[in-house]
Scaffold this motif. Structure first.
Motif, short mmCIF file in Angstrom:
data_model
loop_
_atom_site.label_atom_id
_atom_site.label_comp_id
_atom_site.label_asym_id
_atom_site.label_seq_id
_atom_site.Cartn_x
_atom_site.Cartn_y
_atom_site.Cartn_z
N LEU A 86 0.84 -1.20 0.00
CA LEU A 86 0.00 0.00 0.00
C LEU A 86 0.88 1.26 0.00
O LEU A 86 0.61 2.23 -0.71
N THR A 87 1.94 1.21 0.80
CA THR A 87 2.84 2.36 0.89
C THR A 87 3.52 2.62 -0.45
O THR A 87 3.60 3.76 -0.90
N ALA A 88 3.99 1.54 -1.08
CA ALA A 88 4.69 1.69 -2.36
C ALA A 88 3.78 2.35 -3.39
O ALA A 88 4.18 3.30 -4.07
N TYR A 89 2.55 1.88 -3.46
CA TYR A 89 1.63 2.49 -4.42
C TYR A 89 1.41 3.96 -4.08
O TYR A 89 1.43 4.83 -4.95
N SER A 90 1.22 4.22 -2.80
CA SER A 90 0.93 5.59 -2.36
C SER A 90 2.09 6.53 -2.66
O SER A 90 1.90 7.73 -2.79
N LEU A 91 3.30 5.99 -2.75
CA LEU A 91 4.48 6.81 -3.04
C LEU A 91 4.78 6.84 -4.54
O LEU A 91 5.83 7.33 -4.95
#
Ligand code: SF4
Ligand code: SF4
Lengths: 304, 239
Positions: A96-101
């Motif tokens: 989720l973090t990777a996508y959000s970044l």
């Protein structure tokens, strides 16, 4: 950009690989970390760049931080994430973090065992295996976590996985590849291959899965490196003919020779694959030469 | 069985304070098989400690060969009835057995001070008089129906459930070139059995709540109840 667009257009997708630094990225905005320097050498030669996740279980800067840095500089990172160091909560959260970044492509792996790295006494996590991780990544994209809870917003990334054509028995490796396909893997990169027969036996069976596959090649820099890989690098074997050919070249000519050998190998097999993943191990400057020998037109530069 | 190996004698001696009187307890089942705490090793330990200036007030390996130290009612009876005098003098108990055995001695003595004399290393099969191998990690949710009875949690260094990593070389695990890759063993066995079909299909992630510790088991001739963070599970052994 998701590599899916390239594969869908029928482009031969070229990627390479960088490893994050052992250390932090300084705050100085003008500082160029080594992974970014390597990416600069690759600019114009590749579509995307894998960023390794504590490769060989050696503790380094996180692959996400390095991926985000490359993305900010205009390169297309393939964010690698392994099952070794995180449980299922951390893995899902990282995705989720990777996508959000801003990350668009990820490569999901089991990861080398802690025992191979520089923190041998660490607890190896392996809460999930790579098949389960692929499945869970696909489920996150459908809007729910692995416990079945709905997500408020779902990630949308291109999901890659790896396969090792050198593995004996090959059928066992293909059973796992099949599971990855069923779990939702959208493209594959292979482990480094050097052997024509290995390529042919693998692709004859693997193409039936109908997913784009990038042939993995590691630049062989010296006969010593070949012997070292045969002794120490799990799952890769370098044939004697390669070792002899690079050994026959004078030391000063080895870069040229390595580009020629690697390019020749890619050229021979490129029609069987949808792309190539070149691991130059620091000799990033020979990648254009490799592509020339392979008779592959490089993509246009993407970043400055 | 629980495999154990004695701690180095210097480490054991360091546990014991000057003047502390010690009673040594062995185990006549698993620790006997491991030569870490059978009758001979227990008697020898008393002597080894004596030689190093530790006062040993008594020693025993409760019961006949094959009797486990971790059978609380038996151990309690032996210690309290057969060794009542020595135990009164003991400040602490050095236990040559597994961690369960150490706890049994705590229970049997109503909470005496204990010292572990062994490292408990795994649950294993006594393959021969000289070899004890680990084939199960006691995970609480057995999956080996699908792997021909070979445990991927234990025989694969990464406990992978859906097949091998890419790291095996010449049939050996990437972690240790002396050790067989567990997944290749599973594959070869299923192939031999004509049951490679068992490898097809997705295997769900483990329910680690069943591997939470500590866990308990209530047993009766009719049913058993396994209690873990995954909840209580009662299963009949009759119908
Ligand atoms: S799956 Fe669990 S219970 Fe079954 S053999 Fe393996 S560790 Fe033991
Ligand atoms: S080489 Fe085999 S046993 Fe070792 S971690 Fe990989 S799959 Fe497991």
């Amino acid at each position: 950009m998701k590599l899916k667009e390239l594969f869908d257009r029928g482009e031969f997708v070229i990627s390479s690989e960088v490893g994050p630094v052992k250390g932090a990225i300084p705050r100085d905005p003008d500082f160029v970390p080594p992974c970014q320097q390597e990416a600069q050498h690759l600019n114009g030669s590749v579509h995307a760049i894998n960023v390794t996740d504590n490769q060989s279980a050696v503790m380094k800067l996180g692959s996400l931080a390095a991926s985000v840095r490359l993305k900010a500089k205009g390169y297309e990172p393939i964010y690698q994430i392994t099952c070794r160091d995180r449980n299922r909560i951390a893995l899902q959260s990282e995705i989720l973090t990777a996508y959000s970044l801003g990350i668009d492509n990820m490569l999901l792996l089991t990861g080398d065992h802690t025992n191979l790295g520089d923190h041998k006494e660490a607890k190896p996590v392996f809460d999930l295996d790579s098949v389960q991780l692929v499945r869970i990544a696909a489920e996150l994209q459908e809007g729910r976590d692995m416990a079945g809870n709905p997500l408020m917003f779902q990630p949308d990334m291109f999901i890659g996985a790896v396969v090792n054509p050198n593995f004996q028995p090959l059928d066992l490796q293909l059973i796992k590849m099949h599971k990855k396909v069923d779990a939702g893997a959208q493209f594959f990169q292979t482990q480094a291959v050097y052997d024509d027969r290995v390529v042919d036996e693998f692709i004859a069976k693997a193409e039936a899965f109908g997913r784009p596959i990038q042939l993995g090649v590691v630049v062989l820099k010296s006969p010593q490196m070949g012997a070292y890989m045969n002794r120490n690098v799990s799952g890769i074997s370098v044939p004697q003919a390669w070792i002899e050919e690079i050994g026959a070249a004078a030391k000063g000519d080895r870069k040229k020779k390595a580009a020629e050998m690697t390019g020749r190998f890619i050229k021979k097999h490129k029609s069987k694959f949808q792309g190539v993943h070149i691991m130059p191990l620091g000799w990033t400057d020979i990648v254009p030469d490799i592509l020339a020998h392979a008779e592959i037109a490089p993509p246009r530069p993407s970043a400055g | 069985m629980h495999a154990t190996i004695q701690k180095p004698i210097e480490e054991i001696v360091n546990y014991i304070k000057p003047g502390e009187k010690v009673f040594v307890v062995g185990c006549n089942n698993c620790a006997w098989k491991c030569h870490s705490g059978g009758e001979e090793e227990t008697t020898a330990m008393a002597e080894r400690l004596n030689r190093r200036g530790v006062e040993v007030v008594g020693s025993t390996t409760p019961g006949q060969r094959g009797m486990s130290l971790c059978k609380l009612d038996h151990t309690r009876k032996v210690l309290r009835e057969d060794y009542a005098e020595q135990i009164k003098k003991a400040d602490s108990f050095l236990v040559l057995g597994c961690g369960q055995g150490v706890h049994t001695v705590i229970d049997a003595t109503d909470g005496a001070m204990v010292h572990p004399g062994c490292d408990t290393i795994f649950g294993g099969e006594t393959v021969s008089d000289t070899d004890i191998n680990e084939y199960c990690s006691l995970c609480g949710e057995c999956v080996i129906e699908f792997t021909g009875g070979l445990c991927p949690m234990t025989l694969c260094a990464k406990s992978l459930l859906n097949g091998p990593c890419g790291g095996a070389e010449n049939g050996k695990c990437e972690v240790d070139s002396e050790r067989d890759c567990g997944w290749i063993l599973i594959y070869e066995r299923l192939k031999q059995l004509g049951r490679l079909d068992l490898l097809e299909g997705y295997r769900e992630p483990k329910n680690h709540a069943k591997w939470s510790r500590p866990r308990t088991l209530k047993v009766s001739p009719h049913e058993a109840t396994f209690c873990s963070q995954a909840g209580k599970r009662t299963v009949s052994n009759q119908d």
